[in-house]
Design a protein around this motif. Structure first.
Motif, PDB file in Angstrom:
ATOM      1  N   HIS A 174       0.847  -1.196   0.000  1.00 62.63           N
ATOM      2  CA  HIS A 174       0.000   0.000   0.000  1.00 62.63           C
ATOM      3  C   HIS A 174       0.882   1.245   0.000  1.00 62.63           C
ATOM      4  CE1 HIS A 174      -3.876  -1.925   0.475  1.00 62.63           C
ATOM      5  NE2 HIS A 174      -3.404  -2.646   1.479  1.00 62.63           N
ATOM      6  N   SER A 184       1.539   4.344   1.571  1.00 64.57           N
ATOM      7  CA  SER A 184       1.216   5.025   2.831  1.00 64.57           C
ATOM      8  C   SER A 184       2.408   5.826   3.350  1.00 64.57           C
ATOM      9  CB  SER A 184       0.785   3.998   3.885  1.00 64.57           C
ATOM     10  OG  SER A 184      -0.360   3.294   3.491  1.00 64.57           O
ATOM     11  N   HIS A 235      -4.328  -0.424  11.612  1.00 66.36           N
ATOM     12  CA  HIS A 235      -4.409  -0.196  10.166  1.00 66.36           C
ATOM     13  C   HIS A 235      -4.208   1.284   9.892  1.00 66.36           C
ATOM     14  CE1 HIS A 235      -5.715  -4.097   8.533  1.00 66.36           C
ATOM     15  NE2 HIS A 235      -6.359  -4.251   9.671  1.00 66.36           N
ATOM     16  N   ILE A 268      -5.181   2.891   7.365  1.00 71.28           N
ATOM     17  CA  ILE A 268      -6.368   3.454   6.732  1.00 71.28           C
ATOM     18  C   ILE A 268      -7.288   4.123   7.750  1.00 71.28           C
ATOM     19  CG2 ILE A 268      -7.693   1.301   6.881  1.00 71.28           C
ATOM     20  CD1 ILE A 268      -7.796   3.834   3.977  1.00 71.28           C
ATOM     21  N   ASN A 269      -7.262   3.664   9.007  1.00 67.77           N
ATOM     22  CA  ASN A 269      -8.114   4.260  10.043  1.00 67.77           C
ATOM     23  C   ASN A 269      -7.729   5.709  10.338  1.00 67.77           C
ATOM     24  OD1 ASN A 269      -9.484   1.810  10.311  1.00 67.77           O
ATOM     25  ND2 ASN A 269      -8.070   1.080  11.869  1.00 67.77           N
ATOM     26  N   ALA A 324      -7.300   7.906   8.278  1.00 62.35           N
ATOM     27  CA  ALA A 324      -7.982   8.795   7.323  1.00 62.35           C
ATOM     28  C   ALA A 324      -9.296   9.333   7.886  1.00 62.35           C
ATOM     29  CB  ALA A 324      -8.260   8.049   6.017  1.00 62.35           C
ATOM     30  N   ARG A 371      -3.362   6.324   2.302  1.00 59.79           N
ATOM     31  CA  ARG A 371      -3.356   5.107   1.473  1.00 59.79           C
ATOM     32  C   ARG A 371      -3.933   5.443   0.112  1.00 59.79           C
ATOM     33  NH1 ARG A 371      -5.524  -0.655   3.798  1.00 59.79           N
ATOM     34  NH2 ARG A 371      -7.248  -0.330   2.348  1.00 59.79           N
ATOM     35  N   ASP A 408      -6.208   4.103  -1.769  1.00 57.61           N
ATOM     36  CA  ASP A 408      -7.640   4.019  -2.032  1.00 57.61           C
ATOM     37  C   ASP A 408      -8.438   5.175  -1.427  1.00 57.61           C
ATOM     38  OD1 ASP A 408      -6.892   2.984   0.375  1.00 57.61           O
ATOM     39  OD2 ASP A 408      -8.114   1.181   0.276  1.00 57.61           O
ATOM     40  N   VAL A 409      -7.786   6.023  -0.606  1.00 57.78           N
ATOM     41  CA  VAL A 409      -8.463   7.216  -0.081  1.00 57.78           C
ATOM     42  C   VAL A 409      -8.816   8.165  -1.219  1.00 57.78           C
ATOM     43  CG1 VAL A 409      -8.195   9.219   1.453  1.00 57.78           C
ATOM     44  CG2 VAL A 409      -7.365   6.992   2.174  1.00 57.78           C
TER      45      VAL A 409
END
Length: 213
Positions: A90, A92, A161, A163-164, A166, A196, A198-199
């Motif tokens: 990913h 990041s 994670h 992604i959290n 975000a 990440r 996909d955001v």
């Protein structure tokens, strides 16, 4: 003792209710910060208990712990679980500044606690967003509903994670969009994109909304 409550004269009870409403109206931020602190303490303790009882049994915490450890020691994004680099899994780059919080202790629980704190603090921008269109009491109720949501709590206690992270950034992006403040709006868009790859799907929706508006 409970029976005494029903013998409180109606005018006295009305004054009490009004005082409570006034306190909530004037101290909403303090109440919310107290709730956030309580959330962090409760779920921080549960996470600590979970870790030392070996209930973190997925790969994610190990992946991120190794990535943060290697990054903090100059081997940026190096990872042997997804070799050679976490960036191959990913995108990041936000791991770089976050590694500063990890470096003093270099422990997996640092990541777990950091996740809990960030998720809990997300209630603040949510409160600010709600307050722009609702009363302070309603906005406070929405913020506490977020903290009481089982999905929020499950995210807090699951494996770490990136992604959290975000969550608060996207909420702040929307808040500054509401306020028509372009510079902080653009700043939080850029920060969100660093979380990440996909955001970008959420950011595209923000941009479409801004264009239509």
């Amino acid at each position: 003792m409970l029976g005494l409550f029903f013998y409180i004269p109606y005018p006295t009870m009305k004054i009490m209710v009004e005082n409570i409403k006034k306190y909530i109206e004037h101290s909403a931020i303090k109440i919310l910060l107290g709730g956030i602190l309580l959330y962090i303490l409760i779920f921080g303790f549960i996470a600590w208990w979970k870790y030392y009882n070996f209930y973190y049994n997925a790969l994610d915490l190990a992946i991120f712990n190794q990535t943060f450890f290697n990054t903090g020691n100059g081997r940026f994004f190096e990872n042997s679980i997804h070799p050679p680099s976490y960036l191959g899994d990913h995108f990041s780059p936000i791991i770089l500044p976050l590694a500063l919080f990890y470096l003093p202790w270099k422990h997996p629980l640092v990541l777990v606690f950091l996740q809990i704190i960030i998720i809990a603090l997300s209630a603040l921008p949510l409160f600010l967003i709600a307050k722009t269109v609702l009363s302070q009491k309603a906005a406070l109720l929405i913020a506490f509903a977020y903290l009481a949501n089982p999905f929020t709590q499950n995210i807090s206690l699951f494996e770490f994670h990136v992604i959290n992270l975000a969550i608060p950034l996207l909420l702040l992006t929307f808040y500054y969009y509401q306020k028509n403040s372009f510079i902080p709006y653009a700043f939080f868009i850029l920060l969100s994109l660093l979380v990440r790859e996909d955001v970008v799907l959420y950011i595209i929706m923000f941009l479409i909304l801004a264009i239509l508006d």
